[in-house]
Design a protein around this motif. Structure first.
Motif, PDB file in Angstrom:
ATOM      1  N   THR A   3      39.929  67.305  31.893  1.00 47.53           N
ATOM      2  CA  THR A   3      40.743  68.170  30.960  1.00 47.53           C
ATOM      3  C   THR A   3      40.082  69.346  30.566  1.00 47.53           C
ATOM      4  OG1 THR A   3      40.490  66.570  29.282  1.00 47.53           O
ATOM      5  CG2 THR A   3      42.458  66.314  30.545  1.00 47.53           C
TER       6      THR A   3
ATOM      7  N   GLY B 291      46.664  68.257  19.904  1.00 49.95           N
ATOM      8  CA  GLY B 291      46.369  67.623  21.248  1.00 49.95           C
ATOM      9  C   GLY B 291      44.832  67.319  21.210  1.00 49.95           C
TER      10      GLY B 291
ATOM     11  N   TYR C  25      44.284  63.560  21.832  1.00 56.25           N
ATOM     12  CA  TYR C  25      43.983  63.195  23.260  1.00 56.25           C
ATOM     13  C   TYR C  25      42.589  63.761  23.761  1.00 56.25           C
ATOM     14  CZ  TYR C  25      48.693  61.592  23.165  1.00 56.25           C
ATOM     15  OH  TYR C  25      49.968  61.156  22.660  1.00 56.25           O
TER      16      TYR C  25
ATOM     17  N   ASP D 102      41.472  66.875  24.508  1.00 56.81           N
ATOM     18  CA  ASP D 102      41.479  68.122  24.953  1.00 56.81           C
ATOM     19  C   ASP D 102      42.546  68.906  24.471  1.00 56.81           C
ATOM     20  OD1 ASP D 102      44.050  68.714  27.134  1.00 56.81           O
ATOM     21  OD2 ASP D 102      43.599  66.428  27.287  1.00 56.81           O
TER      22      ASP D 102
ATOM     23  N   THR E 144      49.684  70.921  27.430  1.00 60.96           N
ATOM     24  CA  THR E 144      50.222  69.653  27.683  1.00 60.96           C
ATOM     25  C   THR E 144      50.038  68.692  26.751  1.00 60.96           C
ATOM     26  OG1 THR E 144      50.245  70.164  30.344  1.00 60.96           O
ATOM     27  CG2 THR E 144      50.493  67.855  29.529  1.00 60.96           C
ATOM     28  N   SER E 145      48.660  68.443  26.552  1.00 58.31           N
ATOM     29  CA  SER E 145      48.449  67.390  25.383  1.00 58.31           C
ATOM     30  C   SER E 145      48.812  67.820  24.081  1.00 58.31           C
ATOM     31  CB  SER E 145      46.833  67.325  25.383  1.00 58.31           C
ATOM     32  OG  SER E 145      46.465  66.675  26.257  1.00 58.31           O
TER      33      SER E 145
ATOM     34  N   GLU F 151      52.244  66.793  24.121  1.00 66.79           N
ATOM     35  CA  GLU F 151      52.547  65.373  24.031  1.00 66.79           C
ATOM     36  C   GLU F 151      52.377  64.814  22.582  1.00 66.79           C
ATOM     37  OE1 GLU F 151      50.876  61.585  26.558  1.00 66.79           O
ATOM     38  OE2 GLU F 151      50.398  63.581  27.052  1.00 66.79           O
TER      39      GLU F 151
END
Length: 485
Positions: free
Chosen positions: A264, A339, A343, A345, A349-350, A353
Protein backbone atom coordinates in the motif's frame (compact mmCIF):
# COMPACT_ATOMS: atom_id res chain seq x y z
CA UNK A 1 -58.96 30.03 31.12
CA UNK A 2 -58.57 32.95 28.67
CA UNK A 3 -56.82 35.02 31.36
CA UNK A 4 -54.47 32.15 32.16
CA UNK A 5 -53.59 31.71 28.49
CA UNK A 6 -53.07 35.45 28.09
CA UNK A 7 -50.86 35.52 31.18
CA UNK A 8 -48.78 32.62 29.89
CA UNK A 9 -48.30 34.26 26.50
CA UNK A 10 -47.17 37.52 28.12
CA UNK A 11 -44.78 35.58 30.33
CA UNK A 12 -43.38 33.70 27.35
CA UNK A 13 -42.87 36.96 25.43
CA UNK A 14 -41.04 38.53 28.37
CA UNK A 15 -38.73 35.58 28.81
CA UNK A 16 -38.06 35.42 25.05
CA UNK A 17 -37.10 39.10 25.04
CA UNK A 18 -34.80 38.64 28.04
CA UNK A 19 -33.13 35.53 26.61
CA UNK A 20 -32.62 37.22 23.25
CA UNK A 21 -31.12 40.31 24.81
CA UNK A 22 -28.73 38.18 26.85
CA UNK A 23 -27.81 35.61 24.22
CA UNK A 24 -27.61 37.11 20.76
CA UNK A 25 -23.84 37.64 20.91
CA UNK A 26 -22.76 34.62 22.89
CA UNK A 27 -19.67 35.21 25.01
CA UNK A 28 -19.53 31.55 25.97
CA UNK A 29 -20.23 29.35 22.98
CA UNK A 30 -19.91 25.92 24.60
CA UNK A 31 -23.32 24.49 25.52
CA UNK A 32 -24.13 22.55 28.66
CA UNK A 33 -26.15 19.53 27.63
CA UNK A 34 -28.40 19.28 30.65
CA UNK A 35 -29.09 22.80 31.81
CA UNK A 36 -31.72 23.86 34.30
CA UNK A 37 -34.37 25.75 32.39
CA UNK A 38 -35.37 29.19 33.65
CA UNK A 39 -38.82 29.01 32.06
CA UNK A 40 -41.84 27.42 33.67
CA UNK A 41 -43.06 24.25 32.01
CA UNK A 42 -46.22 25.94 30.74
CA UNK A 43 -44.34 28.95 29.35
CA UNK A 44 -41.95 26.70 27.47
CA UNK A 45 -44.83 24.67 26.04
CA UNK A 46 -46.68 27.77 24.83
CA UNK A 47 -43.58 29.16 23.12
CA UNK A 48 -42.56 25.78 21.71
CA UNK A 49 -45.98 25.18 20.17
CA UNK A 50 -45.93 28.65 18.63
CA UNK A 51 -42.42 28.03 17.26
CA UNK A 52 -43.45 24.68 15.77
CA UNK A 53 -46.41 26.31 14.05
CA UNK A 54 -44.12 28.94 12.58
CA UNK A 55 -41.62 26.28 11.45
CA UNK A 56 -44.46 24.32 9.80
CA UNK A 57 -45.53 27.50 8.01
CA UNK A 58 -41.96 28.08 6.81
CA UNK A 59 -41.75 24.48 5.58
CA UNK A 60 -45.00 24.93 3.62
CA UNK A 61 -43.69 28.14 2.08
CA UNK A 62 -40.43 26.43 1.13
CA UNK A 63 -42.26 23.53 -0.51
CA UNK A 64 -44.18 25.89 -2.79
CA UNK A 65 -41.37 28.42 -3.30
CA UNK A 66 -40.16 28.64 -6.96
CA UNK A 67 -36.54 28.23 -5.84
CA UNK A 68 -37.24 24.98 -3.99
CA UNK A 69 -40.37 23.70 -5.73
CA UNK A 70 -38.51 20.97 -7.61
CA UNK A 71 -35.63 20.58 -5.16
CA UNK A 72 -34.83 17.60 -2.97
CA UNK A 73 -34.37 18.76 0.59
CA UNK A 74 -34.65 17.58 4.16
CA UNK A 75 -34.68 19.21 7.57
CA UNK A 76 -34.70 18.02 11.17
CA UNK A 77 -34.27 19.41 14.68
CA UNK A 78 -33.34 16.83 17.31
CA UNK A 79 -33.28 16.98 21.13
CA UNK A 80 -30.20 15.23 22.61
CA UNK A 81 -31.85 15.08 26.07
CA UNK A 82 -35.11 13.39 25.11
CA UNK A 83 -33.49 11.71 22.10
CA UNK A 84 -36.52 12.59 20.01
CA UNK A 85 -37.16 14.55 16.84
CA UNK A 86 -38.56 17.98 17.67
CA UNK A 87 -39.61 18.87 14.14
CA UNK A 88 -38.64 17.91 10.64
CA UNK A 89 -39.41 17.42 6.98
CA UNK A 90 -38.16 14.66 4.70
CA UNK A 91 -35.50 13.87 7.33
CA UNK A 92 -35.08 10.23 6.26
CA UNK A 93 -34.09 11.00 2.67
CA UNK A 94 -30.51 10.42 1.53
CA UNK A 95 -29.20 13.79 0.36
CA UNK A 96 -25.86 15.28 -0.72
CA UNK A 97 -24.29 16.85 2.41
CA UNK A 98 -21.45 18.83 0.74
CA UNK A 99 -18.91 20.11 3.31
CA UNK A 100 -20.97 19.05 6.32
CA UNK A 101 -19.18 15.76 5.57
CA UNK A 102 -16.21 17.33 7.39
CA UNK A 103 -18.15 16.85 10.65
CA UNK A 104 -17.63 13.09 10.29
CA UNK A 105 -14.00 13.29 9.16
CA UNK A 106 -12.82 15.60 11.92
CA UNK A 107 -14.70 13.70 14.62
CA UNK A 108 -13.01 10.46 13.58
CA UNK A 109 -9.61 12.11 13.96
CA UNK A 110 -10.47 13.39 17.45
CA UNK A 111 -11.66 9.94 18.47
CA UNK A 112 -8.64 8.10 17.06
CA UNK A 113 -5.67 10.28 18.07
CA UNK A 114 -7.01 13.00 20.39
CA UNK A 115 -7.00 16.79 20.24
CA UNK A 116 -3.35 17.22 21.32
CA UNK A 117 -1.97 15.04 18.53
CA UNK A 118 0.93 16.61 16.60
CA UNK A 119 2.71 15.51 13.45
CA UNK A 120 6.51 15.42 13.55
CA UNK A 121 9.02 16.07 10.79
CA UNK A 122 12.45 15.10 12.02
CA UNK A 123 15.92 15.88 10.60
CA UNK A 124 18.56 13.22 11.27
CA UNK A 125 21.92 12.11 9.98
CA UNK A 126 23.86 8.86 9.75
CA UNK A 127 27.62 8.66 9.43
CA UNK A 128 30.71 10.38 10.80
CA UNK A 129 31.57 14.06 10.82
CA UNK A 130 35.33 14.50 10.39
CA UNK A 131 37.56 17.28 11.71
CA UNK A 132 36.92 19.42 8.62
CA UNK A 133 33.13 19.23 9.05
CA UNK A 134 32.54 16.69 6.28
CA UNK A 135 29.57 14.38 6.88
CA UNK A 136 30.37 11.04 5.33
CA UNK A 137 26.80 9.85 5.28
CA UNK A 138 23.22 10.87 4.61
CA UNK A 139 20.75 13.39 5.95
CA UNK A 140 17.26 12.03 6.64
CA UNK A 141 13.94 13.87 6.76
CA UNK A 142 11.49 11.62 8.59
CA UNK A 143 7.92 12.83 8.10
CA UNK A 144 4.59 11.60 9.43
CA UNK A 145 2.13 12.99 6.88
CA UNK A 146 1.74 16.48 8.34
CA UNK A 147 -1.05 18.13 6.27
CA UNK A 148 -0.14 21.64 7.44
CA UNK A 149 3.58 21.35 6.65
CA UNK A 150 4.82 24.58 5.10
CA UNK A 151 1.32 26.05 4.65
CA UNK A 152 1.19 28.54 7.56
CA UNK A 153 -2.35 27.28 8.14
CA UNK A 154 -3.48 27.04 11.78
CA UNK A 155 -0.17 28.58 12.84
CA UNK A 156 2.04 26.11 10.95
CA UNK A 157 5.51 27.24 9.92
CA UNK A 158 6.38 27.92 6.29
CA UNK A 159 8.76 25.67 4.34
CA UNK A 160 11.32 28.46 4.42
CA UNK A 161 11.12 28.74 8.21
CA UNK A 162 11.48 24.98 8.71
CA UNK A 163 14.37 24.83 6.24
CA UNK A 164 16.07 27.68 8.11
CA UNK A 165 15.71 25.80 11.40
CA UNK A 166 17.21 22.71 9.75
CA UNK A 167 20.11 24.78 8.39
CA UNK A 168 20.88 26.15 11.84
CA UNK A 169 20.80 22.63 13.30
CA UNK A 170 23.19 21.39 10.59
CA UNK A 171 25.57 24.29 11.23
CA UNK A 172 25.29 23.68 14.97
CA UNK A 173 26.45 20.11 14.44
CA UNK A 174 29.56 21.40 12.64
CA UNK A 175 28.55 20.02 9.22
CA UNK A 176 30.12 21.99 6.36
CA UNK A 177 29.95 19.43 3.58
CA UNK A 178 27.74 16.41 2.92
CA UNK A 179 29.04 13.40 1.06
CA UNK A 180 25.73 11.62 0.74
CA UNK A 181 22.04 12.02 -0.08
CA UNK A 182 19.04 13.63 1.54
CA UNK A 183 16.67 10.74 2.15
CA UNK A 184 12.95 11.11 2.81
CA UNK A 185 11.11 8.57 4.92
CA UNK A 186 7.75 8.21 6.60
CA UNK A 187 7.23 7.02 10.13
CA UNK A 188 4.74 6.76 12.95
CA UNK A 189 6.17 8.32 16.11
CA UNK A 190 5.61 6.52 19.39
CA UNK A 191 4.41 9.67 21.12
CA UNK A 192 1.39 9.70 18.79
CA UNK A 193 0.64 6.02 18.79
CA UNK A 194 -2.22 4.08 20.30
CA UNK A 195 -1.34 0.72 21.91
CA UNK A 196 -2.18 -1.12 18.69
CA UNK A 197 -0.06 -0.60 15.61
CA UNK A 198 -1.69 -0.35 12.17
CA UNK A 199 -2.70 -3.57 10.45
CA UNK A 200 -0.86 -5.26 7.60
CA UNK A 201 2.39 -3.29 7.87
CA UNK A 202 5.55 -4.51 9.55
CA UNK A 203 7.46 -1.91 11.56
CA UNK A 204 10.96 -1.91 12.92
CA UNK A 205 11.57 0.33 15.89
CA UNK A 206 14.30 2.89 15.37
CA UNK A 207 14.69 5.09 18.42
CA UNK A 208 11.29 6.66 18.92
CA UNK A 209 9.37 5.85 15.76
CA UNK A 210 8.39 2.99 13.47
CA UNK A 211 9.40 2.66 9.81
CA UNK A 212 7.62 0.46 7.26
CA UNK A 213 9.59 -2.47 5.92
CA UNK A 214 7.09 -4.70 4.16
CA UNK A 215 3.84 -6.64 4.38
CA UNK A 216 2.72 -9.48 6.63
CA UNK A 217 1.54 -11.58 3.69
CA UNK A 218 4.22 -14.26 3.97
CA UNK A 219 5.26 -13.96 7.61
CA UNK A 220 6.24 -17.32 9.02
CA UNK A 221 4.26 -17.98 12.22
CA UNK A 222 7.30 -19.82 13.64
CA UNK A 223 8.97 -16.41 13.96
CA UNK A 224 6.22 -15.12 16.20
CA UNK A 225 8.11 -15.41 19.49
CA UNK A 226 5.36 -14.07 21.74
CA UNK A 227 2.37 -11.77 21.86
CA UNK A 228 3.27 -8.34 23.16
CA UNK A 229 1.45 -7.65 26.46
CA UNK A 230 -1.36 -5.11 26.08
CA UNK A 231 0.00 -2.88 28.87
CA UNK A 232 3.45 -2.60 27.30
CA UNK A 233 3.15 -2.87 23.52
CA UNK A 234 6.40 -1.08 22.79
CA UNK A 235 9.77 -2.59 23.48
CA UNK A 236 13.04 -0.68 23.53
CA UNK A 237 14.75 -3.65 21.89
CA UNK A 238 14.92 -3.86 18.13
CA UNK A 239 12.09 -6.06 16.95
CA UNK A 240 9.83 -6.42 13.92
CA UNK A 241 6.32 -5.56 15.07
CA UNK A 242 3.21 -6.36 13.08
CA UNK A 243 -0.39 -7.50 13.37
CA UNK A 244 -0.28 -11.25 12.90
CA UNK A 245 -2.26 -12.49 9.89
CA UNK A 246 -2.69 -15.73 11.80
CA UNK A 247 -3.53 -14.74 15.36
CA UNK A 248 -4.85 -11.24 14.56
CA UNK A 249 -2.82 -9.93 17.49
CA UNK A 250 0.22 -7.68 17.65
CA UNK A 251 3.38 -9.79 17.81
CA UNK A 252 7.08 -9.41 17.13
CA UNK A 253 9.73 -11.49 15.44
CA UNK A 254 13.53 -11.39 15.63
CA UNK A 255 13.71 -11.61 11.85
CA UNK A 256 11.47 -10.48 9.03
CA UNK A 257 10.99 -13.02 6.26
CA UNK A 258 8.05 -11.53 4.42
CA UNK A 259 8.21 -9.85 1.05
CA UNK A 260 10.41 -6.78 1.16
CA UNK A 261 7.98 -4.36 -0.48
CA UNK A 262 4.94 -2.37 0.48
CA UNK A 263 1.53 -3.41 -0.77
CA UNK A 264 0.00 0.00 0.00
CA UNK A 265 1.07 3.58 -0.55
CA UNK A 266 2.92 5.52 2.12
CA UNK A 267 1.90 9.01 3.20
CA UNK A 268 3.16 11.73 0.91
CA UNK A 269 6.67 12.52 2.07
CA UNK A 270 7.87 16.14 2.47
CA UNK A 271 9.59 16.17 -0.90
CA UNK A 272 9.37 19.93 -1.36
CA UNK A 273 11.00 20.50 2.04
CA UNK A 274 13.84 18.12 1.18
CA UNK A 275 14.49 19.82 -2.17
CA UNK A 276 14.35 23.26 -0.57
CA UNK A 277 16.79 22.15 2.11
CA UNK A 278 19.26 20.84 -0.48
CA UNK A 279 19.09 24.09 -2.47
CA UNK A 280 19.45 26.16 0.71
CA UNK A 281 22.49 24.16 1.79
CA UNK A 282 24.18 24.76 -1.55
CA UNK A 283 23.37 28.49 -1.38
CA UNK A 284 24.88 28.53 2.10
CA UNK A 285 28.14 27.05 0.67
CA UNK A 286 27.44 23.59 2.14
CA UNK A 287 27.90 21.23 -0.77
CA UNK A 288 25.76 18.11 -1.12
CA UNK A 289 27.17 15.41 -3.37
CA UNK A 290 24.00 13.33 -3.54
CA UNK A 291 20.37 13.91 -4.46
CA UNK A 292 16.95 13.78 -2.80
CA UNK A 293 15.75 10.18 -2.51
CA UNK A 294 12.40 8.84 -1.32
CA UNK A 295 13.14 5.63 0.57
CA UNK A 296 10.14 3.32 0.51
CA UNK A 297 11.45 0.43 2.56
CA UNK A 298 14.03 -0.18 5.25
CA UNK A 299 14.64 -3.80 6.24
CA UNK A 300 17.00 -2.92 9.11
CA UNK A 301 16.94 -0.25 11.77
CA UNK A 302 19.76 2.28 11.63
CA UNK A 303 21.64 4.11 14.32
CA UNK A 304 21.08 7.81 13.58
CA UNK A 305 21.35 11.09 15.41
CA UNK A 306 18.51 13.60 15.55
CA UNK A 307 19.43 17.16 14.57
CA UNK A 308 16.05 18.86 14.79
CA UNK A 309 12.35 17.99 15.23
CA UNK A 310 9.62 20.19 13.82
CA UNK A 311 6.16 19.72 15.34
CA UNK A 312 2.92 20.75 13.67
CA UNK A 313 0.12 22.68 15.38
CA UNK A 314 -2.14 20.44 17.45
CA UNK A 315 -4.96 18.50 15.82
CA UNK A 316 -7.34 20.81 17.71
CA UNK A 317 -5.84 23.86 15.97
CA UNK A 318 -5.86 22.19 12.56
CA UNK A 319 -9.47 21.02 12.91
CA UNK A 320 -10.51 24.51 14.03
CA UNK A 321 -8.95 25.95 10.87
CA UNK A 322 -10.47 23.18 8.74
CA UNK A 323 -14.04 23.74 9.92
CA UNK A 324 -13.89 27.53 10.14
CA UNK A 325 -12.52 27.88 6.59
CA UNK A 326 -14.04 24.67 5.22
CA UNK A 327 -10.55 23.74 4.02
CA UNK A 328 -10.91 20.81 1.63
CA UNK A 329 -7.20 20.02 1.44
CA UNK A 330 -6.81 19.69 5.20
CA UNK A 331 -9.98 17.60 5.45
CA UNK A 332 -8.72 15.15 2.84
CA UNK A 333 -5.34 14.96 4.58
CA UNK A 334 -7.02 14.33 7.93
CA UNK A 335 -8.99 11.47 6.38
CA UNK A 336 -5.79 9.97 4.99
CA UNK A 337 -4.09 10.45 8.36
CA UNK A 338 -6.70 8.41 10.23
CA UNK A 339 -6.32 5.69 7.60
CA UNK A 340 -2.55 5.77 8.09
CA UNK A 341 -2.85 5.66 11.86
CA UNK A 342 -5.30 2.77 11.82
CA UNK A 343 -4.30 0.69 8.80
CA UNK A 344 -0.70 1.65 8.05
CA UNK A 345 -1.14 3.48 4.77
CA UNK A 346 -2.45 6.83 3.64
CA UNK A 347 -4.62 5.87 0.70
CA UNK A 348 -8.12 7.23 0.20
CA UNK A 349 -9.45 3.69 0.63
CA UNK A 350 -7.94 3.26 4.08
CA UNK A 351 -9.02 6.74 5.15
CA UNK A 352 -12.61 6.08 4.12
CA UNK A 353 -12.54 2.71 5.82
CA UNK A 354 -11.26 4.22 9.07
CA UNK A 355 -14.03 6.85 9.10
CA UNK A 356 -16.78 4.36 8.29
CA UNK A 357 -15.48 1.93 10.91
CA UNK A 358 -15.62 4.73 13.48
CA UNK A 359 -19.18 5.60 12.49
CA UNK A 360 -20.25 1.97 12.73
CA UNK A 361 -18.69 1.70 16.19
CA UNK A 362 -20.68 4.69 17.51
CA UNK A 363 -23.98 3.51 16.02
CA UNK A 364 -24.25 5.96 13.12
CA UNK A 365 -27.29 5.30 10.91
CA UNK A 366 -25.82 4.01 7.66
CA UNK A 367 -29.12 3.84 5.76
CA UNK A 368 -28.66 5.83 2.58
CA UNK A 369 -25.13 6.74 3.65
CA UNK A 370 -22.30 7.06 1.16
CA UNK A 371 -18.88 8.38 2.19
CA UNK A 372 -16.73 9.12 -0.87
CA UNK A 373 -14.22 11.69 0.42
CA UNK A 374 -13.22 13.48 3.59
CA UNK A 375 -14.15 16.99 2.48
CA UNK A 376 -17.58 16.60 0.91
CA UNK A 377 -16.53 17.69 -2.58
CA UNK A 378 -18.17 14.71 -4.26
CA UNK A 379 -21.83 14.82 -5.27
CA UNK A 380 -21.83 11.07 -4.58
CA UNK A 381 -21.65 11.62 -0.83
CA UNK A 382 -25.09 11.06 0.72
CA UNK A 383 -26.52 11.09 4.24
CA UNK A 384 -29.92 11.40 5.91
CA UNK A 385 -30.55 14.62 7.88
CA UNK A 386 -31.74 12.61 10.89
CA UNK A 387 -28.49 10.61 10.85
CA UNK A 388 -26.45 13.84 10.98
CA UNK A 389 -28.55 15.29 13.80
CA UNK A 390 -28.35 12.13 15.93
CA UNK A 391 -24.63 11.87 15.28
CA UNK A 392 -24.06 15.44 16.51
CA UNK A 393 -26.14 14.71 19.60
CA UNK A 394 -23.99 11.68 20.40
CA UNK A 395 -20.83 13.78 20.21
CA UNK A 396 -21.96 15.86 23.19
CA UNK A 397 -20.99 13.02 25.50
CA UNK A 398 -17.38 12.85 24.32
CA UNK A 399 -14.47 14.30 26.29
CA UNK A 400 -13.28 16.23 23.24
CA UNK A 401 -16.72 17.74 22.53
CA UNK A 402 -15.81 21.25 23.65
CA UNK A 403 -12.94 21.43 21.14
CA UNK A 404 -15.12 19.85 18.44
CA UNK A 405 -17.95 22.30 19.12
CA UNK A 406 -15.66 25.34 19.27
CA UNK A 407 -14.31 24.51 15.80
CA UNK A 408 -17.70 25.27 14.24
CA UNK A 409 -18.51 28.64 12.67
CA UNK A 410 -20.92 30.85 14.65
CA UNK A 411 -23.94 32.41 12.95
CA UNK A 412 -23.26 36.04 12.06
CA UNK A 413 -19.89 36.05 13.79
CA UNK A 414 -17.20 33.68 12.49
CA UNK A 415 -15.96 31.42 9.74
CA UNK A 416 -18.22 30.49 6.84
CA UNK A 417 -21.29 31.60 8.83
CA UNK A 418 -20.03 35.13 9.41
CA UNK A 419 -22.33 36.65 6.79
CA UNK A 420 -25.47 34.62 7.57
CA UNK A 421 -28.11 35.39 10.23
CA UNK A 422 -26.83 38.95 10.64
CA UNK A 423 -30.28 40.38 11.44
CA UNK A 424 -31.78 37.31 13.05
CA UNK A 425 -32.39 35.90 16.52
CA UNK A 426 -30.04 33.13 15.40
CA UNK A 427 -27.07 35.53 15.38
CA UNK A 428 -24.60 34.03 17.85
CA UNK A 429 -26.95 31.16 18.67
CA UNK A 430 -26.32 28.70 15.82
CA UNK A 431 -23.02 26.82 15.62
CA UNK A 432 -22.75 24.82 12.43
CA UNK A 433 -20.77 23.52 9.48
CA UNK A 434 -21.77 24.89 6.13
CA UNK A 435 -21.70 23.11 2.79
CA UNK A 436 -21.84 24.46 -0.76
CA UNK A 437 -21.60 22.69 -4.10
CA UNK A 438 -23.23 23.28 -7.46
CA UNK A 439 -26.98 23.15 -6.68
CA UNK A 440 -26.27 21.96 -3.13
CA UNK A 441 -26.51 24.02 0.05
CA UNK A 442 -26.18 22.42 3.48
CA UNK A 443 -26.03 23.36 7.13
CA UNK A 444 -25.69 21.08 10.16
CA UNK A 445 -24.81 21.74 13.77
CA UNK A 446 -26.18 23.02 17.07
CA UNK A 447 -28.88 25.51 18.11
CA UNK A 448 -28.74 27.25 21.48
CA UNK A 449 -32.39 28.20 22.12
CA UNK A 450 -33.57 31.23 24.08
CA UNK A 451 -34.55 28.96 26.96
CA UNK A 452 -31.05 27.48 27.13
CA UNK A 453 -31.71 24.15 25.41
CA UNK A 454 -29.06 22.78 23.06
CA UNK A 455 -30.59 21.11 20.00
CA UNK A 456 -28.96 19.58 16.95
CA UNK A 457 -30.15 20.07 13.39
CA UNK A 458 -29.49 19.26 9.77
CA UNK A 459 -30.77 21.15 6.73
CA UNK A 460 -29.71 19.75 3.34
CA UNK A 461 -30.96 21.29 0.07
CA UNK A 462 -30.22 19.62 -3.28
CA UNK A 463 -31.08 20.52 -6.88
CA UNK A 464 -32.60 23.92 -6.18
CA UNK A 465 -33.34 26.62 -8.74
CA UNK A 466 -32.19 30.21 -8.45
CA UNK A 467 -29.12 31.46 -6.63
CA UNK A 468 -27.21 30.35 -3.55
CA UNK A 469 -28.17 33.58 -1.79
CA UNK A 470 -31.86 32.84 -2.33
CA UNK A 471 -31.45 29.42 -0.72
CA UNK A 472 -29.48 30.90 2.18
CA UNK A 473 -32.32 33.35 2.80
CA UNK A 474 -34.84 30.49 2.90
CA UNK A 475 -32.57 28.63 5.36
CA UNK A 476 -32.41 31.65 7.64
CA UNK A 477 -36.19 32.04 7.58
CA UNK A 478 -36.69 28.38 8.44
CA UNK A 479 -34.15 28.26 11.24
CA UNK A 480 -35.03 31.56 12.93
CA UNK A 481 -38.08 30.22 14.81
CA UNK A 482 -36.10 27.24 16.13
CA UNK A 483 -34.63 29.63 18.69
CA UNK A 484 -38.04 29.58 20.45
CA UNK A 485 -38.24 25.79 20.73
Amino acid sequence: MFRLKKSLLLSAFSISFFAFSQGTFASSQYPQMYENQADSKDAKSVRSFAAKDQIDSEISRMISDPVLKNANWGFVVYDPVTQKTVTGYNENSALVPASTTKLLTTDTAYDLVGEKFKWKTQLEYKGDIDAEGVLNGNLYIVGSGDPSLGTRKAGAASYTDISSDYLRAIAGAGIKKIKGDIIIQTAIFKVNKSPVLPENIVWVEDGNYYLPVGTTTDINPRNEKLTVPAKNPFSENERYFYVSPYAHKMVFANTFDGKNFLSTALPEAPSYLATLLRNSLIKSKVSVSGTVINLKTQPKAENRKVLYTYESPTLEEIIFYTNQHSDNGLAEAIMRMVGFQKYGDQTVTSGKEAVVDHLKAIGFDLNGFNYIDGSGLSHSNTVMPIAQAKFLASRMKEEYFKDYFDSLPVAGQSGTLKHMFLNSDANGQIFAKTGTLNKVKALAGFIKTKSGRTLTFSLLVNNYAGSVNQVKQKMEELLAPTLDL
